[in-house]
Motif scaffolding. Structure first.
Motif, mmCIF file in Angstrom:
data_model
loop_
_atom_site.group_PDB
_atom_site.id
_atom_site.type_symbol
_atom_site.label_atom_id
_atom_site.label_comp_id
_atom_site.label_asym_id
_atom_site.label_seq_id
_atom_site.Cartn_x
_atom_site.Cartn_y
_atom_site.Cartn_z
ATOM 1 N N ALA A 14 0.842 -1.197 0.000
ATOM 2 C CA ALA A 14 0.000 0.000 0.000
ATOM 3 C C ALA A 14 0.874 1.242 0.000
ATOM 4 O O ALA A 14 1.912 1.296 0.658
ATOM 5 N N MET A 15 0.433 2.270 -0.733
ATOM 6 C CA MET A 15 1.166 3.539 -0.782
ATOM 7 C C MET A 15 0.156 4.665 -0.986
ATOM 8 O O MET A 15 -0.913 4.457 -1.579
ATOM 9 N N PRO A 16 0.449 5.860 -0.503
ATOM 10 C CA PRO A 16 -0.489 6.976 -0.686
ATOM 11 C C PRO A 16 -0.473 7.477 -2.129
ATOM 12 O O PRO A 16 0.516 7.345 -2.842
ATOM 13 N N TRP A 17 -1.583 8.074 -2.543
ATOM 14 C CA TRP A 17 -1.619 8.750 -3.829
ATOM 15 C C TRP A 17 -0.625 9.896 -3.835
ATOM 16 O O TRP A 17 -0.266 10.442 -2.780
ATOM 17 N N ARG A 18 -0.231 10.299 -5.024
ATOM 18 C CA ARG A 18 0.662 11.454 -5.147
ATOM 19 C C ARG A 18 0.075 12.700 -4.488
ATOM 20 O O ARG A 18 0.785 13.484 -3.875
ATOM 21 N N ASN A 19 -1.248 12.891 -4.629
ATOM 22 C CA ASN A 19 -1.862 14.100 -4.068
ATOM 23 C C ASN A 19 -2.416 13.879 -2.665
ATOM 24 O O ASN A 19 -3.067 14.761 -2.110
ATOM 25 N N GLY A 20 -2.158 12.689 -2.086
ATOM 26 C CA GLY A 20 -2.592 12.414 -0.725
ATOM 27 C C GLY A 20 -4.064 12.129 -0.571
ATOM 28 O O GLY A 20 -4.545 11.974 0.552
ATOM 29 N N GLY A 21 -4.803 12.003 -1.684
ATOM 30 C CA GLY A 21 -6.249 11.863 -1.591
ATOM 31 C C GLY A 21 -6.756 10.449 -1.448
ATOM 32 O O GLY A 21 -7.964 10.236 -1.375
ATOM 33 N N GLY A 22 -5.878 9.444 -1.402
ATOM 34 C CA GLY A 22 -6.324 8.069 -1.287
ATOM 35 C C GLY A 22 -5.150 7.117 -1.161
ATOM 36 O O GLY A 22 -4.013 7.546 -0.969
ATOM 37 N N THR A 23 -5.425 5.838 -1.273
ATOM 38 C CA THR A 23 -4.409 4.800 -1.120
ATOM 39 C C THR A 23 -4.436 3.872 -2.323
ATOM 40 O O THR A 23 -5.507 3.538 -2.834
ATOM 41 N N THR A 24 -3.255 3.470 -2.769
ATOM 42 C CA THR A 24 -3.111 2.540 -3.883
ATOM 43 C C THR A 24 -2.317 1.329 -3.433
ATOM 44 O O THR A 24 -1.365 1.450 -2.662
ATOM 45 N N ARG A 25 -2.704 0.156 -3.911
ATOM 46 C CA ARG A 25 -1.920 -1.062 -3.713
ATOM 47 C C ARG A 25 -1.387 -1.509 -5.067
ATOM 48 O O ARG A 25 -2.161 -1.767 -5.980
ATOM 49 N N GLU A 26 -0.078 -1.598 -5.180
ATOM 50 C CA GLU A 26 0.522 -1.989 -6.450
ATOM 51 C C GLU A 26 0.495 -3.499 -6.600
ATOM 52 O O GLU A 26 0.965 -4.237 -5.729
ATOM 53 N N VAL A 27 -0.046 -3.967 -7.724
ATOM 54 C CA VAL A 27 -0.110 -5.391 -8.030
ATOM 55 C C VAL A 27 1.202 -5.843 -8.666
ATOM 56 O O VAL A 27 1.857 -6.774 -8.204
ATOM 57 N N ALA A 28 1.607 -5.182 -9.744
ATOM 58 C CA ALA A 28 2.840 -5.515 -10.452
ATOM 59 C C ALA A 28 3.164 -4.388 -11.411
ATOM 60 O O ALA A 28 2.291 -3.593 -11.785
ATOM 61 N N SER A 29 4.433 -4.300 -11.808
ATOM 62 C CA SER A 29 4.853 -3.328 -12.808
ATOM 63 C C SER A 29 6.070 -3.878 -13.526
ATOM 64 O O SER A 29 6.672 -4.860 -13.091
ATOM 65 N N GLY A 30 6.426 -3.264 -14.639
ATOM 66 C CA GLY A 30 7.555 -3.778 -15.400
ATOM 67 C C GLY A 30 7.951 -2.850 -16.515
ATOM 68 O O GLY A 30 7.444 -1.731 -16.639
ATOM 69 N N ALA A 31 8.896 -3.326 -17.333
ATOM 70 C CA ALA A 31 9.453 -2.550 -18.432
ATOM 71 C C ALA A 31 9.204 -3.249 -19.750
ATOM 72 O O ALA A 31 9.035 -4.469 -19.800
#
Length: 210
Positions: A14-31
């Motif tokens: 879990a991580m906060p939104w850039r603007n602090g307005g909510g919470t995001t959970r990252e599933v996966a990312s890549g290149a």
């Protein structure tokens, strides 16, 4: 599979939104290989972690909790596909255009750098976000219904194909073994994935930009 198995909801960071307005959970990312974005040259998906921060990806899948209306964070150079997976009554206004109601399990694509305002008409919601870096990657999201006959999805040679459960009742079948999907768990087709049971999943295809 991602890391040799299913990515589980309880393990998403879990991580906060850039603007602090909510919470995001990252599933996966890549290149996308050869883009020089800082990920591994293989383009393999990486579970949420410090190396997969808000600017260090060509593609990213996450789940956001939206508890109140307000502006979305801006992501310059990013395209987004948003899909409501819990709740109802999300209305988006993108760059001053006519308000667009986002219905449950109906993917909606828009530019991540557009001025976007969210209005909630029926309480808090949870949405799945697929982000791709413009000029490097593109995304296509659709909902699949898994029935008695099962469903098999196959990735093309140059794409990343993820399957995320949006309901209970779906199992992943591999080498004769059935592994239950929890809601919002995710797996990668390498290059195919076989699904059984009764329920719905999101098919997320990430391909190099043409």
């Amino acid at each position: 599979m991602i890391g040799g198995g299913i990515l589980r909801w309880e393990d998403y960071r879990a991580m906060p939104w850039r603007n602090g307005g909510g919470t995001t959970r990252e599933v996966a990312s890549g290149a996308i290989p050869g883009t020089g974005s800082g990920k591994g040259a293989s383009g393999a998906p990486v579970p949420g972690g410090e190396a997969s921060g808000p600017d260090a990806f060509d593609w990213r899948v996450s789940i956001a909790d939206v508890d109140a209306g307000g502006p979305f964070s801006a992501f310059p150079g990013i395209d987004r596909v948003i899909t409501l997976v819990e709740g109802s009554g999300m209305v988006l206004t993108v760059d001053g255009a006519a308000p667009r109601r986002v219905d449950p399990l109906d993917p909606f694509a828009f530019p991540g750098d557009a001025r976007t305002d969210c209005r909630l008409e029926a309480g808090a919601v949870r949405d799945m976000n697929v982000m791709t870096r413009r000029g490097r990657a593109t995304a296509h999201v659709r909902m699949l219904r898994v029935g008695d006959g099962g469903t098999e999805v196959v990735a093309a040679a140059d794409e990343v194909l993820l399957v995320l459960a949006v309901t209970e009742g779906v199992t992943l079948e591999e080498r004769g073994l059935a592994t239950p999907f929890g809601r919002l768990d995710c797996a990668r087709a390498t290059p195919r994935v076989s699904l059984r049971g009764e329920g719905r999943v999101a098919e997320i295809r990430i391909a190099p930009a043409r």
